[in-house]
Design a protein around this motif. Structure first.
Motif, PDB file in Angstrom:
ATOM      1  N   ASP A 219       0.833  -1.196   0.000  1.00 63.60           N
ATOM      2  CA  ASP A 219       0.000   0.000   0.000  1.00 63.60           C
ATOM      3  C   ASP A 219       0.873   1.253   0.000  1.00 63.60           C
ATOM      4  OD1 ASP A 219       0.942   0.287   2.625  1.00 63.60           O
ATOM      5  OD2 ASP A 219      -0.850  -0.637   3.499  1.00 63.60           O
ATOM      6  N   ASP A 220       0.250   2.414   0.182  1.00 62.42           N
ATOM      7  CA  ASP A 220       0.965   3.679   0.077  1.00 62.42           C
ATOM      8  C   ASP A 220       1.993   3.883   1.184  1.00 62.42           C
ATOM      9  OD1 ASP A 220      -0.460   4.305  -2.181  1.00 62.42           O
ATOM     10  OD2 ASP A 220      -1.968   5.499  -1.127  1.00 62.42           O
ATOM     11  N   VAL A 221       1.870   3.163   2.289  1.00 57.87           N
ATOM     12  CA  VAL A 221       2.822   3.323   3.395  1.00 57.87           C
ATOM     13  C   VAL A 221       3.776   2.135   3.499  1.00 57.87           C
ATOM     14  CG1 VAL A 221       1.328   4.858   4.704  1.00 57.87           C
ATOM     15  CG2 VAL A 221       1.162   2.386   5.059  1.00 57.87           C
ATOM     16  N   GLY A 222       3.759   1.264   2.486  1.00 54.98           N
ATOM     17  CA  GLY A 222       4.729   0.180   2.437  1.00 54.98           C
ATOM     18  C   GLY A 222       4.310  -1.123   3.061  1.00 54.98           C
ATOM     19  N   GLY A 223       3.086  -1.216   3.589  1.00 54.47           N
ATOM     20  CA  GLY A 223       2.606  -2.473   4.145  1.00 54.47           C
ATOM     21  C   GLY A 223       2.091  -3.395   3.054  1.00 54.47           C
ATOM     22  N   TYR A 224       2.144  -4.698   3.303  1.00 50.43           N
ATOM     23  CA  TYR A 224       1.616  -5.639   2.319  1.00 50.43           C
ATOM     24  C   TYR A 224       0.131  -5.394   2.078  1.00 50.43           C
ATOM     25  CZ  TYR A 224       5.821  -8.583   2.203  1.00 50.43           C
ATOM     26  OH  TYR A 224       7.091  -9.063   2.011  1.00 50.43           O
ATOM     27  N   ASP A 225      -0.256  -5.464   0.796  1.00 54.18           N
ATOM     28  CA  ASP A 225      -1.658  -5.274   0.405  1.00 54.18           C
ATOM     29  C   ASP A 225      -1.996  -6.270  -0.701  1.00 54.18           C
ATOM     30  OD1 ASP A 225      -4.095  -3.949   0.720  1.00 54.18           O
ATOM     31  OD2 ASP A 225      -3.664  -2.533  -0.899  1.00 54.18           O
ATOM     32  N   ILE A 226      -1.506  -7.481  -0.533  1.00 55.06           N
ATOM     33  CA  ILE A 226      -1.547  -8.486  -1.596  1.00 55.06           C
ATOM     34  C   ILE A 226      -2.962  -8.909  -1.956  1.00 55.06           C
ATOM     35  CG2 ILE A 226      -0.896 -10.873  -2.148  1.00 55.06           C
ATOM     36  CD1 ILE A 226       1.702 -10.347  -0.531  1.00 55.06           C
ATOM     37  N   ASP A 227      -3.833  -9.039  -0.958  1.00 61.19           N
ATOM     38  CA  ASP A 227      -5.202  -9.510  -1.239  1.00 61.19           C
ATOM     39  C   ASP A 227      -6.201  -8.361  -1.274  1.00 61.19           C
ATOM     40  OD1 ASP A 227      -4.891  -9.044   1.466  1.00 61.19           O
ATOM     41  OD2 ASP A 227      -6.134 -10.745   2.096  1.00 61.19           O
ATOM     42  N   SER A 228      -5.803  -7.226  -1.803  1.00 60.77           N
ATOM     43  CA  SER A 228      -6.699  -6.074  -1.905  1.00 60.77           C
ATOM     44  C   SER A 228      -7.808  -6.350  -2.911  1.00 60.77           C
ATOM     45  CB  SER A 228      -5.922  -4.836  -2.338  1.00 60.77           C
ATOM     46  OG  SER A 228      -5.498  -4.967  -3.698  1.00 60.77           O
ATOM     47  N   THR A 234      -8.266  -7.910 -10.609  1.00 60.52           N
ATOM     48  CA  THR A 234      -7.343  -8.117 -11.725  1.00 60.52           C
ATOM     49  C   THR A 234      -7.212  -9.600 -12.051  1.00 60.52           C
ATOM     50  OG1 THR A 234      -6.075  -6.112 -11.247  1.00 60.52           O
ATOM     51  CG2 THR A 234      -4.944  -7.861 -12.463  1.00 60.52           C
ATOM     52  N   LEU A 235      -6.978 -10.423 -11.046  1.00 59.56           N
ATOM     53  CA  LEU A 235      -6.818 -11.856 -11.301  1.00 59.56           C
ATOM     54  C   LEU A 235      -8.125 -12.487 -11.759  1.00 59.56           C
ATOM     55  CD1 LEU A 235      -4.387 -13.127  -8.522  1.00 59.56           C
ATOM     56  CD2 LEU A 235      -3.890 -12.208 -10.784  1.00 59.56           C
ATOM     57  N   THR A 236      -9.238 -11.962 -11.279  1.00 62.43           N
ATOM     58  CA  THR A 236     -10.537 -12.471 -11.729  1.00 62.43           C
ATOM     59  C   THR A 236     -10.723 -12.197 -13.218  1.00 62.43           C
ATOM     60  OG1 THR A 236     -11.504 -12.159  -9.529  1.00 62.43           O
ATOM     61  CG2 THR A 236     -13.028 -12.332 -11.383  1.00 62.43           C
ATOM     62  N   SER A 396       1.927 -20.658  -6.102  1.00 66.30           N
ATOM     63  CA  SER A 396       0.475 -20.835  -6.217  1.00 66.30           C
ATOM     64  C   SER A 396      -0.261 -19.847  -7.098  1.00 66.30           C
ATOM     65  CB  SER A 396      -0.153 -20.784  -4.815  1.00 66.30           C
ATOM     66  OG  SER A 396       0.074 -19.519  -4.204  1.00 66.30           O
ATOM     67  N   ILE A 397       0.382 -18.770  -7.569  1.00 66.25           N
ATOM     68  CA  ILE A 397      -0.389 -17.743  -8.263  1.00 66.25           C
ATOM     69  C   ILE A 397      -1.025 -18.262  -9.544  1.00 66.25           C
ATOM     70  CG2 ILE A 397       1.484 -16.755  -9.659  1.00 66.25           C
ATOM     71  CD1 ILE A 397      -1.204 -14.795  -7.677  1.00 66.25           C
ATOM     72  N   ASP A 406      -9.581 -19.667  -7.625  1.00 61.90           N
ATOM     73  CA  ASP A 406     -10.120 -18.808  -6.571  1.00 61.90           C
ATOM     74  C   ASP A 406      -9.141 -17.663  -6.297  1.00 61.90           C
ATOM     75  OD1 ASP A 406     -11.315 -17.659  -4.368  1.00 61.90           O
ATOM     76  OD2 ASP A 406     -10.890 -19.326  -2.990  1.00 61.90           O
ATOM     77  N   PRO A 407      -9.194 -16.574  -7.070  1.00 67.65           N
ATOM     78  CA  PRO A 407      -8.255 -15.468  -6.863  1.00 67.65           C
ATOM     79  C   PRO A 407      -8.237 -14.940  -5.433  1.00 67.65           C
ATOM     80  CG  PRO A 407      -9.398 -15.189  -8.941  1.00 67.65           C
ATOM     81  CD  PRO A 407     -10.076 -16.328  -8.230  1.00 67.65           C
ATOM     82  N   ALA A 408      -9.412 -14.759  -4.848  1.00 71.11           N
ATOM     83  CA  ALA A 408      -9.473 -14.214  -3.488  1.00 71.11           C
ATOM     84  C   ALA A 408      -8.806 -15.154  -2.495  1.00 71.11           C
ATOM     85  CB  ALA A 408     -10.924 -13.939  -3.096  1.00 71.11           C
ATOM     86  N   GLY A 409      -9.075 -16.440  -2.619  1.00 64.42           N
ATOM     87  CA  GLY A 409      -8.512 -17.403  -1.687  1.00 64.42           C
ATOM     88  C   GLY A 409      -7.011 -17.539  -1.835  1.00 64.42           C
ATOM     89  N   VAL A 410      -6.535 -17.580  -3.082  1.00 64.71           N
ATOM     90  CA  VAL A 410      -5.093 -17.724  -3.321  1.00 64.71           C
ATOM     91  C   VAL A 410      -4.350 -16.493  -2.806  1.00 64.71           C
ATOM     92  CG1 VAL A 410      -3.308 -17.853  -5.100  1.00 64.71           C
ATOM     93  CG2 VAL A 410      -5.348 -19.292  -5.268  1.00 64.71           C
ATOM     94  N   LEU A 411      -4.865 -15.312  -3.104  1.00 73.05           N
ATOM     95  CA  LEU A 411      -4.200 -14.093  -2.644  1.00 73.05           C
ATOM     96  C   LEU A 411      -4.238 -13.980  -1.120  1.00 73.05           C
ATOM     97  CD1 LEU A 411      -5.361 -11.474  -5.311  1.00 73.05           C
ATOM     98  CD2 LEU A 411      -3.089 -12.459  -5.039  1.00 73.05           C
TER      99      LEU A 411
END
Length: 425
Positions: A219-228, A234-236, A396-397, A406-411
């Motif tokens: 995210d904008d402050v450098g924290g992980y935001d992988i499953d946003s 996008t993956l869907t 797994s991607i 399952d994009p949501a589940g994998v992320l």
């Protein structure tokens, strides 16, 4: 004046202003007294054979440096990319750290207080000359420890002949990609859009697509935001509109490695894929005319692209701070930066060398990649947890975009592993 131009102008201005300053931070460092010093230098090999091994470049540079700096020797050791990070890690574990390493990651050593910071080693003009986006990518807790060495960006490649025969224009949006891929499929193109999400380098392909969808790994402050939500969307789209529509070729994306996709492109079997400068040259050697555009986004070309950088660092163990700094100041002179970039079709990481490349007709094919660099997004290099997060992605991607995936589940699972690794730092 665009943002990229403004940033480069300011960087060059700062570098030129700094030239008038006679004092350098490396000049006041310890270890600069009398007596010979030998710097142990470990580097990665960018070559593909003995004919173009990086060892030749570094040995030549070391000899030139030694001639200009009597009393300082450079002992060069070059390893294959698959070995170099492990070799350096083992040296450090044995308490035999090199003085300088040119490898893929710096954060773990910085967080263990093994490295000098940039301002402890470099002349002000050298540090001010790095492209700002790359300087930022080399920072841990706001302090720069990783010195960008060489960089690359990614663009969407398309086969001009296949597009012309199908009456197609270069795509600008995801809808264009789907339409063009469908037309190419109708005409029998083997890989209308090659989507390499196999274990070789799927973390790169994934990031390109996430950026084009307005997301990313952090995210904008450098924290992980992988499953946003944006990343899931996008993956869907990839699952339903590209893979699910049969537009990615006979090999499932999760089984397709980048090298195989690139090889198919050079043989004229791919309509579109995401590529880098080396692929451009390889394809043109095989007679494939390459078109290149920024990766299309949902509504138009993406505002940012993916960048990749490799890193230099100076280790504290042998207390050769001043000598290390002198070597870095020499290595980052424009002549030396451009010589390496030319040899391996990579991009320079300094404002002044980039400006030279922009105006030199020999480098015209690289200008589109160079223009994308100042605004590129990079992997979260400052996170020591990134190595584990990257491995989770590669494992797994590909399953997220297969039919029924399952994009949501994998992320979510990748995000869980990344967060767990982050908390363990």
């Amino acid at each position: 004046m665009g943002e990229a131009v403004q940033r480069r102008f300011l960087g060059v201005t700062a570098a030129l202003a700094a030239l008038g300053m006679t004092a350098t931070l490396s000049g006041c460092a310890s270890g600069s007294g009398s007596g010979d010093v030998t710097l142990k230098f470990v580097a990665a090999d960018y070559g593909t054979s003995a004919a173009n091994t990086s060892e030749t470049y570094w040995n030549n540079l070391a000899r030139k440096f030694e001639e200009a700096h009597p009393g300082i020797k450079v002992d060069v050791h070059v390893y294959a990319w698959k070995d170099v990070d492990r070799e350096v890690s083992e040296m450090v574990a044995r308490n035999e750290a090199p003085d300088i390493a040119q490898i893929g990651a710096y954060a773990d050593y910085a967080k263990k207080d093994k490295l000098y910071s940039a301002d402890q080693m470099l002349a002000i003009r050298t540090q001010a000359n790095f492209l700002p986006s790359l300087s930022d990518a080399g920072k841990v807790n706001g302090e720069q420890f990783g010195l960008p060495f060489i960089a690359s960006t990614r663009l969407l490649f398309y086969n001009k002949k296949l597009f012309s025969e199908a009456g197609l224009d270069a795509p600008e949006t995801w809808s264009d990609i789907k339409r063009d891929a469908a037309r190419l499929k109708e005409r029998g193109v083997r890989y209308p859009f090659a989507l390499p999400l196999g274990p070789e380098e799927s973390q790169a392909e994934t990031l390109m697509w996430l950026l084009s969808g307005g997301g990313g790994y952090t995210d904008d402050v450098g924290g992980y935001d992988i499953d946003s939500p944006r990343n899931i969307a996008t993956l869907t789209w990839l699952r339903d509109d590209l893979v699910g529509s049969g537009l990615t070729g006979p090999v499932a994306p999760g089984k397709l490695d980048r090298a195989k996709a690139f090889d198919a492109f050079t043989r004229g079997q791919v309509g579109m894929l995401n590529g880098h400068p080396t692929l451009m040259e390889d394809a043109e050697k095989e007679g494939v005319e390459v078109g290149m555009v920024p990766l299309p986004g949902v509504d138009g070309p993406s505002r940012g692209s993916m960048g990749v950088a490799d890193w230099m660092m100076g280790f504290k163990q042998n207390e050769h701070r001043a000598e290390i700094g002198k070597f870095f100041d020499f290595a980052y002179e424009d002549e030396n930066v451009l010589a390496f970039a030319d040899e391996y079709d990579m991009l320079p990481v300094t404002d002044s060398a980039s400006a030279q490349m922009e105006t030199d007709a020999r480098h015209k094919p690289l200008r589109e990649f160079l223009a994308a660099l100042p605004n590129s997004q990079f992997y979260p290099y400052a996170k020591t947890s990134w190595a584990q997060a990257s491995e989770a992605l590669k494992e797994s991607i590909g399953t997220a975009v297969e039919p029924g995936g399952d994009p949501a589940g994998v992320l979510a699972e990748i995000a869980r592993k990344a967060t767990q690794a982050e908390q363990a730092e």
